[in-house]
Design a protein around this motif. Structure first.
Motif, PDB file in Angstrom:
ATOM      1  N   PRO A 165       0.559  -1.388   0.129  1.00 53.71           N
ATOM      2  CA  PRO A 165      -0.140  -0.345  -0.594  1.00 53.71           C
ATOM      3  C   PRO A 165       0.610   1.417  -0.240  1.00 53.71           C
ATOM      4  N   ALA A 166       1.631   1.380   0.202  1.00 54.31           N
ATOM      5  CA  ALA A 166       2.765   2.797   1.307  1.00 54.31           C
ATOM      6  C   ALA A 166       3.705   3.051  -0.177  1.00 54.31           C
ATOM      7  N   LEU A 167       3.920   1.785  -1.088  1.00 53.00           N
ATOM      8  CA  LEU A 167       4.454   1.711  -2.373  1.00 53.00           C
ATOM      9  C   LEU A 167       3.280   2.518  -3.978  1.00 53.00           C
ATOM     10  N   ARG A 168       2.449   1.640  -3.795  1.00 51.20           N
ATOM     11  CA  ARG A 168       1.168   1.608  -4.363  1.00 51.20           C
ATOM     12  C   ARG A 168       1.082   3.397  -4.233  1.00 51.20           C
ATOM     13  N   GLU A 169       0.587   3.440  -3.333  1.00 46.40           N
ATOM     14  CA  GLU A 169      -0.067   5.359  -3.061  1.00 46.40           C
ATOM     15  C   GLU A 169       1.228   6.171  -2.980  1.00 46.40           C
ATOM     16  N   ALA A 170       2.250   6.287  -2.944  1.00 47.71           N
ATOM     17  CA  ALA A 170       3.576   6.958  -3.100  1.00 47.71           C
ATOM     18  C   ALA A 170       3.609   7.668  -4.690  1.00 47.71           C
ATOM     19  N   THR A 171       3.487   5.842  -5.796  1.00 48.06           N
ATOM     20  CA  THR A 171       4.057   5.964  -7.249  1.00 48.06           C
ATOM     21  C   THR A 171       2.515   6.219  -7.663  1.00 48.06           C
ATOM     22  N   MET A 172       1.508   5.887  -7.404  1.00 47.12           N
ATOM     23  CA  MET A 172       0.038   6.704  -8.221  1.00 47.12           C
ATOM     24  C   MET A 172       0.737   8.018  -7.905  1.00 47.12           C
ATOM     25  N   ALA A 173       0.085   8.996  -6.657  1.00 43.78           N
ATOM     26  CA  ALA A 173       0.656  10.354  -6.425  1.00 43.78           C
ATOM     27  C   ALA A 173       1.197  10.838  -7.634  1.00 43.78           C
ATOM     28  N   ARG A 174       2.608  10.372  -7.732  1.00 45.13           N
ATOM     29  CA  ARG A 174       3.688  10.829  -9.016  1.00 45.13           C
ATOM     30  C   ARG A 174       3.036  10.559 -10.212  1.00 45.13           C
ATOM     31  N   PHE A 175       2.398   9.552 -10.468  1.00 48.89           N
ATOM     32  CA  PHE A 175       1.701   9.143 -11.502  1.00 48.89           C
ATOM     33  C   PHE A 175       0.629  10.160 -12.080  1.00 48.89           C
ATOM     34  N   GLN A 176      -0.273  10.834 -10.759  1.00 48.62           N
ATOM     35  CA  GLN A 176      -1.864  11.086 -10.773  1.00 48.62           C
ATOM     36  C   GLN A 176      -1.218  12.753 -11.318  1.00 48.62           C
ATOM     37  N   ALA A 177      -0.030  13.658 -10.392  1.00 46.12           N
ATOM     38  CA  ALA A 177       0.559  14.493 -10.551  1.00 46.12           C
ATOM     39  C   ALA A 177       0.955  14.908 -12.146  1.00 46.12           C
ATOM     40  N   PHE A 178       1.439  13.969 -12.287  1.00 50.75           N
ATOM     41  CA  PHE A 178       2.324  13.953 -13.710  1.00 50.75           C
ATOM     42  C   PHE A 178       1.517  14.272 -15.190  1.00 50.75           C
ATOM     43  N   ARG A 179       0.469  12.327 -14.766  1.00 50.94           N
ATOM     44  CA  ARG A 179      -1.021  12.865 -15.323  1.00 50.94           C
ATOM     45  C   ARG A 179      -1.923  13.972 -15.835  1.00 50.94           C
ATOM     46  N   ARG A 180      -1.964  14.995 -14.552  1.00 48.70           N
ATOM     47  CA  ARG A 180      -2.275  16.445 -14.495  1.00 48.70           C
ATOM     48  C   ARG A 180      -1.549  17.827 -15.281  1.00 48.70           C
ATOM     49  N   GLY A 181      -0.352  17.130 -15.379  1.00 54.08           N
ATOM     50  CA  GLY A 181       0.136  18.173 -16.442  1.00 54.08           C
ATOM     51  C   GLY A 181       0.382  18.112 -17.881  1.00 54.08           C
ATOM     52  N   LEU A 182      -0.974  17.322 -18.079  1.00 50.14           N
ATOM     53  CA  LEU A 182      -1.019  16.684 -19.861  1.00 50.14           C
ATOM     54  C   LEU A 182      -1.730  17.200 -20.472  1.00 50.14           C
ATOM     55  N   ARG A 183      -1.786  17.480 -21.420  1.00 50.73           N
ATOM     56  CA  ARG A 183      -2.977  18.356 -22.312  1.00 50.73           C
ATOM     57  C   ARG A 183      -3.534  17.687 -22.837  1.00 50.73           C
ATOM     58  N   ARG A 184      -4.276  17.140 -22.288  1.00 51.37           N
ATOM     59  CA  ARG A 184      -4.969  15.689 -22.684  1.00 51.37           C
ATOM     60  C   ARG A 184      -6.343  16.560 -23.815  1.00 51.37           C
ATOM     61  N   VAL A 185      -6.899  15.466 -24.756  1.00 46.51           N
ATOM     62  CA  VAL A 185      -7.648  15.341 -26.070  1.00 46.51           C
ATOM     63  C   VAL A 185      -8.644  14.312 -25.658  1.00 46.51           C
ATOM     64  N   GLU A 186      -9.991  14.948 -25.181  1.00 46.72           N
ATOM     65  CA  GLU A 186     -10.802  13.847 -24.694  1.00 46.72           C
ATOM     66  C   GLU A 186     -10.918  12.901 -26.632  1.00 46.72           C
ATOM     67  N   VAL A 187     -11.779  12.036 -26.564  1.00 50.72           N
ATOM     68  CA  VAL A 187     -11.384  11.663 -28.072  1.00 50.72           C
ATOM     69  C   VAL A 187     -12.320  10.262 -27.976  1.00 50.72           C
ATOM     70  N   LYS A 188     -14.189  10.122 -28.011  1.00 50.50           N
ATOM     71  CA  LYS A 188     -14.885   9.248 -27.387  1.00 50.50           C
ATOM     72  C   LYS A 188     -15.358   7.619 -28.732  1.00 50.50           C
ATOM     73  N   PRO A 189     -15.780   6.936 -28.149  1.00 54.69           N
ATOM     74  CA  PRO A 189     -15.497   5.783 -29.246  1.00 54.69           C
ATOM     75  C   PRO A 189     -16.526   6.677 -30.458  1.00 54.69           C
ATOM     76  N   LEU A 190     -16.565   5.602 -31.425  1.00 53.20           N
ATOM     77  CA  LEU A 190     -17.423   6.178 -32.417  1.00 53.20           C
ATOM     78  C   LEU A 190     -18.869   5.444 -32.418  1.00 53.20           C
ATOM     79  N   PRO A 191     -19.480   6.196 -32.224  1.00 52.88           N
ATOM     80  CA  PRO A 191     -21.327   5.092 -32.389  1.00 52.88           C
ATOM     81  C   PRO A 191     -20.757   3.702 -33.081  1.00 52.88           C
ATOM     82  N   ARG A 192     -22.209   2.969 -32.664  1.00 49.34           N
ATOM     83  CA  ARG A 192     -21.674   1.563 -33.708  1.00 49.34           C
ATOM     84  C   ARG A 192     -23.441   1.727 -33.873  1.00 49.34           C
TER      85      ARG A 192
END
Length: 415
Positions: free
Chosen positions: A388-415
């Motif tokens: 748990p300690a390792l997971r939480e520490a690594t996830m916190a770093r990961f989520q901080a990195f993701r917040r810095g991305l300029r993500r573009v939302e792409v949705k699946p095409l309708p079937r």
């Protein structure tokens, strides 16, 4: 409810003193040739320790160049790897649409489009439809785009044609014309014969297993790359032409129950070779982790082309590798965060890998799937996600990195 972690902003590509040194030691008449090889594992080449003698020509170039020993692609299949690499943004930051073979929206600028605008001649020879067919996006920004080496078949899976010989022939002709022209140029070819199905070639026979046939394809490509490399280095372009050798992803041969590539981000699938030969740069090996997100800014730096403004969609997410390549006095390659970003598509689920100081978190849509210590467990056999300690520490770093991305939302095409 834990406090959010904030990662420090990335530093500039080079300190001011380093930038001045690089400026003084970089040729102004440089040409750059990028030779990428489909599905080439990092450990399938001699200069990374493979003992079968598959890449004698690349090994010779590596002995005079800069080898990046821990380099990662941006995804584990071509359509999610090469477009963002050549744009210089992470996959989820691109306007990619919902397709297996991602299109390149005009809001995302390819690195050779930037070079062409800066006055660099842009030349390409391709043997696979994806890289020259109109409407995909790769066709933009070229002064010369030659697809004559491509077979008529439309897909690579189960394709038993070979194109490396024809690619080399067309490359030699176009490079000879470029030598007569005299202007600095950027050139790119992507070799696809290492993609399954693996075809036997006379003179490059390692056996009958799938890995044997794959190694034969690697050796076949190396032979034809050698023709190009030797021709350039022995001719009028030799003293002012740089080479970049890399791959779009790796290939699995039973590791983690997988064959071929795609779907996941295990090390055999996303770790790739990276070799940079720059005239005047001393040979060295870089052990700090790097990513192909850095390729586009490196190419711009080699030509002194203008950097993006950083506003809106006009940005790059990587950093130039020139300080590593030219090694200004006092430069020490530091570890960087590596992010493998394979956004979801019609044939694959979302997968990310966050690698920092040898620790690798695998996630999907931001949710943890596995956690590995690559230094102690390079085969990714011991999942540490239940710590748990390792997971939480690594996830916190990961989520901080993701917040810095300029993500573009792409949705699946309708079937």
């Amino acid at each position: 409810d834990a406090p959010a972690v904030e990662l420090p902003a990335p530093t500039a590509s080079a300190a001011p003193s380093e930038a001045e040194w690089i400026e003084a030691h970089l040729r102004r008449d440089l040409n750059v040739i990028v030779l990428s090889i489909d599905a080439l594992r990092w450990d399938a080449v001699g200069f990374m320790g493979y003992p079968r003698g598959t890449t004698p020509n690349l090994d010779r170039l590596a002995s005079e160049g800069v080898v990046f020993e821990r380099t990662y692609a941006l995804a584990s299949y071509t359509g999610k790897s090469i477009p963002p690499t050549m744009i210089g943004k992470y996959t989820s930051e691109t306007h990619r649409g919902w397709a297996h073979f991602n299109r390149i929206d005009e809001r995302d600028t390819l690195v050779w489009e930037r070079l062409q605008r800066a006055g660099v001649r842009t030349l390409s020879v391709q043997g696979y439809w994806y890289f020259f067919r109109k409407g995909i996006g790769f066709e933009r920004g070229w002064d010369v785009l030659d697809g004559s080496a491509a077979p008529s078949i439309g897909y690579t899976e189960e394709d038993r044609t070979s194109t490396s010989d024809a690619l080399a022939e067309r490359t030699l002709a176009i490079l000879d014309e470029a030598a007569r022209d005299g202007r600095p140029f950027f050139f790119w070819t992507h070799y696809v014969d290492t993609h399954a199905d693996y075809v036997p070639h006379e003179g490059f026979d390692f056996g009958r297993s799938q890995r044997d046939r794959y190694d034969g394809e690697v050796a076949f490509i190396d032979h034809h790359l050698g023709r190009v490399i030797d021709h350039v280095r022995r001719g009028p372009l030799g003293g002012r032409t740089a080479f970049v050798i890399t791959s779009d992803h790796g290939e699995a041969f039973g590791e983690h129950g997988m064959i071929r590539h795609g779907f996941e981000v295990w090390e055999p699938l996303v770790r790739v070779p990276l070799l940079v030969y720059l005239p005047g740069a001393a040979p060295r090996r870089i052990t700090a982790a790097r990513s192909l997100i850095d390729l586009a800014p490196t190419l711009l730096a080699l030509f002194r082309a203008p950097a993006p403004t950083g506003a809106g969609d006009d940005f790059l997410s990587g950093r130039s590798l020139l300080p590593d390549v030219l090694a200004p006095p006092g430069h020490v390659p530091e570890e960087r965060i590596v992010f493998v970003d394979m956004a979801a598509g019609p044939n694959n689920a979302d997968r990310q890998a966050f690698i920092e100081l040898g620790r690798k978190l695998v996630a999907s849509d931001g949710r943890p799937l596995g956690l590995y210590d690559l230094l102690a467990d390079p085969g990714e056999t011991r999942d540490l996600i239940e710590d748990p300690a390792l997971r939480e520490a690594t996830m916190a770093r990961f989520q901080a990195f993701r917040r810095g991305l300029r993500r573009v939302e792409v949705k699946p095409l309708p079937r």
